[in-house]
Design an enzyme around this catalytic site. Structure first.
Site, PDB file in Angstrom:
ATOM      1  NE  ARG A 156      26.184  49.612  34.528  1.00 28.38           N
ATOM      2  CZ  ARG A 156      26.635  48.932  35.526  1.00 28.38           C
ATOM      3  NH1 ARG A 156      26.923  47.587  35.281  1.00 28.38           N
ATOM      4  NH2 ARG A 156      26.411  49.268  36.843  1.00 28.38           N
TER       5      ARG A 156
ATOM      6  CG  ASP B 158      32.608  29.310  33.260  1.00 29.93           C
ATOM      7  OD1 ASP B 158      32.221  29.550  34.536  1.00 29.93           O
ATOM      8  OD2 ASP B 158      32.030  29.341  32.294  1.00 29.93           O
TER       9      ASP B 158
ATOM     10  CB  THR C 271      36.048  41.412  29.148  1.00 38.99           C
ATOM     11  OG1 THR C 271      34.950  40.715  29.820  1.00 38.99           O
ATOM     12  CG2 THR C 271      37.297  40.741  28.803  1.00 38.99           C
ATOM     13  N   GLY C 272      34.489  43.574  31.907  1.00 38.67           N
ATOM     14  CA  GLY C 272      33.539  44.253  32.149  1.00 38.67           C
ATOM     15  C   GLY C 272      33.626  45.799  32.267  1.00 38.67           C
ATOM     16  CD  GLN C 273      30.568  50.775  34.701  1.00 38.19           C
ATOM     17  OE1 GLN C 273      29.820  51.652  33.931  1.00 38.19           O
ATOM     18  NE2 GLN C 273      30.232  50.230  35.944  1.00 38.19           N
ATOM     19  CG  ASP C 274      32.497  48.013  38.025  1.00 36.26           C
ATOM     20  OD1 ASP C 274      32.213  48.903  37.623  1.00 36.26           O
ATOM     21  OD2 ASP C 274      32.242  47.928  39.268  1.00 36.26           O
TER      22      ASP C 274
ATOM     23  CD  GLN D 156      22.886  37.643  35.166  1.00 40.30           C
ATOM     24  OE1 GLN D 156      23.107  38.582  34.215  1.00 40.30           O
ATOM     25  NE2 GLN D 156      22.089  37.272  35.989  1.00 40.30           N
TER      26      GLN D 156
ATOM     27  CE1 TYR E 295      24.500  41.033  40.432  1.00 41.65           C
ATOM     28  CE2 TYR E 295      23.244  42.603  41.586  1.00 41.65           C
ATOM     29  CZ  TYR E 295      24.422  42.012  40.882  1.00 41.65           C
ATOM     30  OH  TYR E 295      25.335  42.914  41.174  1.00 41.65           O
TER      31      TYR E 295
ATOM     32  CD  GLU F 238      19.314  46.383  42.402  1.00 37.45           C
ATOM     33  OE1 GLU F 238      18.310  45.553  42.904  1.00 37.45           O
ATOM     34  OE2 GLU F 238      19.188  47.191  42.050  1.00 37.45           O
TER      35      GLU F 238
ATOM     36  N   GLY G 140      36.186  39.048  35.786  1.00 35.14           N
ATOM     37  CA  GLY G 140      35.016  39.911  34.911  1.00 35.14           C
ATOM     38  C   GLY G 140      36.117  41.070  34.680  1.00 35.14           C
TER      39      GLY G 140
ATOM     40  CB  SER H  82      25.216  44.272  44.430  1.00 33.75           C
ATOM     41  OG  SER H  82      24.169  45.036  43.837  1.00 33.75           O
TER      42      SER H  82
END
Length: 348
Positions: free
Chosen positions: A189, A64, A11-14, A89, A154, A133, A9, A131
């Protein structure tokens, strides 16, 4: 050469902030990216140089996390000292529409990497991006002992990944830690996440490119922090003598409505004139109130958050104004200069 790290990951924000931080710390950094017909590396383009260059310390690999053999091959050849598993995801609303995919990537992806470490890379330290969540309906504030009551596919997938990390740590003596990060935002973000959706809308409304913003549940309450601060703590968790699990958050909670109002107020706008409710954005089940008790992180990682709710909003609105060619209001930029006189990351 210093330590070698692998980031899923990236290329994501974090992932982009973490890559910057680890390069700043002298690491050789490897990142896994998905193959696509268009480039999706915008967040790390400013730190990427040709891998043939003698000074190159950032290397990207197509992969992947649904493919065990491919990931195993990457880890075998890189032999990382540390793996930061951020790939997932990660959109909560999307997880209701793609529940099986979310379970496969967000949940099983962690198991695949842990199994690879167990079989042939036991000295590698592992960070699992857990997370807030996962807590779902558990009452706030939440700490490391609060039971998980996930309210989305998620969150359920992240809870599975969390417990697999604990089980591999205890069962196979791996250095595997969970960072249970509460909501953390930045100008990087993704544009479909609610905070960035709001700050982007503010900039577009000022520019005359947009007049309305369509929102879902405005009552949900979250503990919002600043992403660059949080990625430093990912690294700190893997520098401890023993692995463990840590809650990271500011200890403050605000509603989505609070975020809307503060962002529009900062720009001198009345949010009521521009906000419309669209029930298509409501989730079937919702985590109502998430607020971190980060006592353990404060004691063991020696951390206190510098950027709070209103600071974060100003930083993000200024960045989104600058991104579309407007002169930023400027308070966000002043906050960054005052609180981080020596930044290791590029200000967007």
């Amino acid at each position: 050469m210093g330590k070698r790290a692998l980031i899923t990951g990236i290329t994501g924000q974090d992932g982009s902030y973490l890559a910057e931080f680890l390069l700043y710390k002298g690491y050789e950094v490897h990142g896994i990216i998905r193959r696509a017909s268009t480039f999706n590396t915008q967040r790390i383009d400013h730190i990427y140089i040709d891998p043939h260059a003698t000074k190159a310390r950032l290397f990207l690999h197509y992969g992947d996390i649904s493919d065990s053999e491919q990931i195993s091959d990457i880890i075998y050849h890189i032999k990382p000292d540390e793996i930061y598993h951020l790939g997932a995801q990660s959109h909560v609303k999307v997880s209701f529409d793609m529940a099986e995919h979310t379970g496969n990537i967000t949940g099983m992806g962690t198991t695949r990497i842990l199994e690879i470490i167990k079989r042939g890379s036991r000295k590698t330290k592992f960070y699992q991006a857990s997370s807030s969540e996962m807590f779902g309906k558990s009452p706030a504030p939440q700490n490391e002992n609060t039971p998980f009551k996930p309210r989305s596919p998620y969150a359920a997938a992240k809870a599975y990944a969390y417990w697999m990390t604990v089980n591999y740590r205890e069962g196979y003596n791996l250095f595997a830690s969970n960072g249970i990060l509460f909501n953390h935002e930045s100008p990087r973000r993704g544009e479909t996440f609610v905070t960035r959706k709001i700050t982007r809308a503010v900039a577009n409304i000022i520019a005359g490119k947009q007049d309305k913003i369509y929102m879902g549940n405005l009552k949900a309450r979250r503990d919002w922090g600043y992403a660059p601060e949080y990625v430093e703590l990912m690294w700190k968790m893997l520098q401890q003598k023993k692995p463990g699990d840590f809650i990271i958050g500011t200890g403050e909670t605000h509603s989505v409505k609070d975020f809307l109002k503060a962002a529009f107020d900062y720009a001198g706008l009345n949010y009521k004139k521009h906000v419309r409710i669209d029930k298509n954005y409501y989730r079937p089940t919702e985590a109502d109130n998430l607020r971190a008790n980060s006592k353990k992180a404060k004691e063991k990682l020696k951390w206190n958050s510098k950027i709070r709710f209103n600071d974060l909003i100003k930083i993000m609105v200024d960045a989104d104004m600058r991104a579309i060619g407007l002169e930023p209001i400027g308070e966000g930029d002043k906050i960054l200069k005052k609180k981080f006189p020596k930044k290791w990351w590029k200000v967007d």
